[in-house]
Design an enzyme around this catalytic site. Sequence first.
Site, mmCIF file in Angstrom:
data_model
loop_
_atom_site.group_PDB
_atom_site.id
_atom_site.type_symbol
_atom_site.label_atom_id
_atom_site.label_comp_id
_atom_site.label_asym_id
_atom_site.label_seq_id
_atom_site.Cartn_x
_atom_site.Cartn_y
_atom_site.Cartn_z
ATOM 1 N N CYS A 189 2.952 33.019 11.274
ATOM 2 C CA CYS A 189 3.564 33.592 12.463
ATOM 3 C C CYS A 189 4.216 32.522 13.326
ATOM 4 O O CYS A 189 3.727 32.208 14.418
ATOM 5 C CB CYS A 189 2.517 34.358 13.261
ATOM 6 S SG CYS A 189 1.891 35.727 12.318
ATOM 7 N N GLU A 190 5.255 31.934 12.816
ATOM 8 C CA GLU A 190 6.016 30.887 13.511
ATOM 9 C C GLU A 190 7.434 30.978 12.993
ATOM 10 O O GLU A 190 7.639 30.957 11.775
ATOM 11 C CB GLU A 190 5.515 29.478 13.111
ATOM 12 C CG GLU A 190 4.141 29.119 13.525
ATOM 13 C CD GLU A 190 4.070 28.414 14.861
ATOM 14 O OE1 GLU A 190 5.112 28.053 15.417
ATOM 15 O OE2 GLU A 190 2.945 28.240 15.344
ATOM 16 N N TYR B 219 9.206 17.666 10.315
ATOM 17 C CA TYR B 219 10.214 16.593 10.201
ATOM 18 C C TYR B 219 11.570 17.100 9.720
ATOM 19 O O TYR B 219 12.400 16.296 9.304
ATOM 20 C CB TYR B 219 9.764 15.536 9.174
ATOM 21 C CG TYR B 219 8.332 15.089 9.217
ATOM 22 C CD1 TYR B 219 7.826 14.385 10.312
ATOM 23 C CD2 TYR B 219 7.481 15.323 8.135
ATOM 24 C CE1 TYR B 219 6.522 13.942 10.322
ATOM 25 C CE2 TYR B 219 6.171 14.868 8.135
ATOM 26 C CZ TYR B 219 5.698 14.196 9.237
ATOM 27 O OH TYR B 219 4.404 13.743 9.238
ATOM 28 N N ARG C 249 5.789 19.713 6.353
ATOM 29 C CA ARG C 249 6.860 18.718 6.520
ATOM 30 C C ARG C 249 8.212 19.325 6.934
ATOM 31 O O ARG C 249 8.882 18.752 7.787
ATOM 32 C CB ARG C 249 6.984 17.863 5.261
ATOM 33 C CG ARG C 249 5.672 17.086 4.964
ATOM 34 C CD ARG C 249 5.845 16.045 3.882
ATOM 35 N NE ARG C 249 6.639 14.933 4.346
ATOM 36 C CZ ARG C 249 7.910 14.752 4.090
ATOM 37 N NH1 ARG C 249 8.548 15.612 3.330
ATOM 38 N NH2 ARG C 249 8.553 13.717 4.581
ATOM 39 N N GLU D 220 0.832 -1.215 0.000
ATOM 40 C CA GLU D 220 0.000 0.000 0.000
ATOM 41 C C GLU D 220 0.861 1.259 0.000
ATOM 42 O O GLU D 220 0.976 1.926 1.024
ATOM 43 C CB GLU D 220 -0.994 -0.014 1.164
ATOM 44 C CG GLU D 220 -0.383 -0.408 2.458
ATOM 45 C CD GLU D 220 -1.386 -0.674 3.557
ATOM 46 O OE1 GLU D 220 -2.557 -0.934 3.264
ATOM 47 O OE2 GLU D 220 -0.965 -0.623 4.717
ATOM 48 N N PRO D 221 1.432 1.579 -1.161
ATOM 49 C CA PRO D 221 2.234 2.794 -1.266
ATOM 50 C C PRO D 221 1.380 4.057 -1.256
ATOM 51 O O PRO D 221 0.272 4.069 -1.807
ATOM 52 C CB PRO D 221 2.932 2.632 -2.619
ATOM 53 C CG PRO D 221 2.053 1.716 -3.393
ATOM 54 C CD PRO D 221 1.353 0.826 -2.422
ATOM 55 N N GLY D 222 1.890 5.090 -0.638
ATOM 56 C CA GLY D 222 1.211 6.388 -0.654
ATOM 57 C C GLY D 222 2.129 7.414 -1.290
ATOM 58 O O GLY D 222 1.960 7.823 -2.438
#
Length: 386
Positions: free
Chosen positions: A315-316, A288, A284, A245-247
């Site tokens: 605002c981060e 990560y 991402r 089941e590749p995504g």
Amino acid sequence: MKETIKAFKEGFQSDHFKTKVLYASKAFQTVAMLKLIQSYGLGLDVVSGGEIYTALKAEFPVETIYFHGNNKTPAELRYAIENGIIHFVVDNRMEVELLSILSQEYDKKLHVMIRLNVGIEAHTHEYIVTAHVDSKFGMLYESENCQQAIQIVQTSDHLVLEGFHAHIGSQIFEMTAWLAEIDKLVGYLKEFDEELSLNLGGGFGIRYTESDRPLPIEETVKELVRYTEEALQKQGVTIQQLMIEPGRSMVGEAGTTLYTVGFIKQTPHKKYYFVDGGMTDNIRPALYQATYRCDLATKLTAAKTEKVTVAGKMCESGDVVIQETFLPPAEPGDILAVYATGAYGYSMSSNYNRALTPAVVFVNGDTSRLVVRRQEYADLLRGEVL
Ligand code: LLP
């Protein structure tokens, strides 16, 4: 996307058992995407009521949908059963108990894949055995929970044991962890009289930057099939069906995000190119420390003389798209293309800062088609009780 889907389909075939490629739709799920997947005859992995709803709207054949998740709510399970879903990848004993009750109540035969924690955790280039015994996903085969779960399925009138499932990681760049997974799963089958199925999960890596060296898909899945055939023969067991089941690998490299460059700012040690999006369309990098390649689409042939940080507009401080890259001198209005954003970008997008999520356009040669329209402000108040 079409090339990848074909590579998976053509490579993942066996003369000894049935095979099925399921698209792990969490990577990018829209009606248009599901229609594309369906047109190639692939199955589907869904993980929530929302993903089921979208699949139903896409008229995806329900008999090829597998419902995953570690904490499917009673409402989600009912919704799935009421809409004809028959394949459930169950995560824990309590889920099997509930499913057994619901299958009786609805008088439906439901097929159960047991999600196992096979104790193998694949990292990009290596893997760890006996890692993660406390993972929130799946059950250790030897555990009491797992044995009880299997027993509940086997003694239930309405549940059918379909087989075992494992997923050992994401963005995997080499085969050995999968081969170890196959050995484990095939080993478990020896204890069963009935012919079961196996699902090896997803995790095929893609190329985000030059340092990523993904495995060629067709050859890799051929090898998975070949190795499974060999392992089955060695252990003297047979299976009905092998699934993967590749995504990410189905959609990742097909996606390119187009930003417009806004202000440009020099600080003592950095030059920032600010863009009109960021963590709300691609979380991402912030989540990560994921890395990406990019180009100024409006200055493709200009020399990349500027060392810059591409930052988003939220605002981060962590809202950075690319920490460090070389680009040509830019000016406001230039278009910045960030590559390989097709997976887990749009699907993890948010309205933080009341940012609007962008449009999604499918491109085929020199034709294109809008598949998700750009959000507008009115979308932000949908659901608010005024
Ligand atoms: N099957 C199961 C049970 C999974 O949990 C996943 C992904 C897949 C299949 C598909 O894996 P893929 O082929 O896409 O690697 N948001 C993260 C990725 C999370 C993956 C979760 N599970 C990211 O952006 O890197």
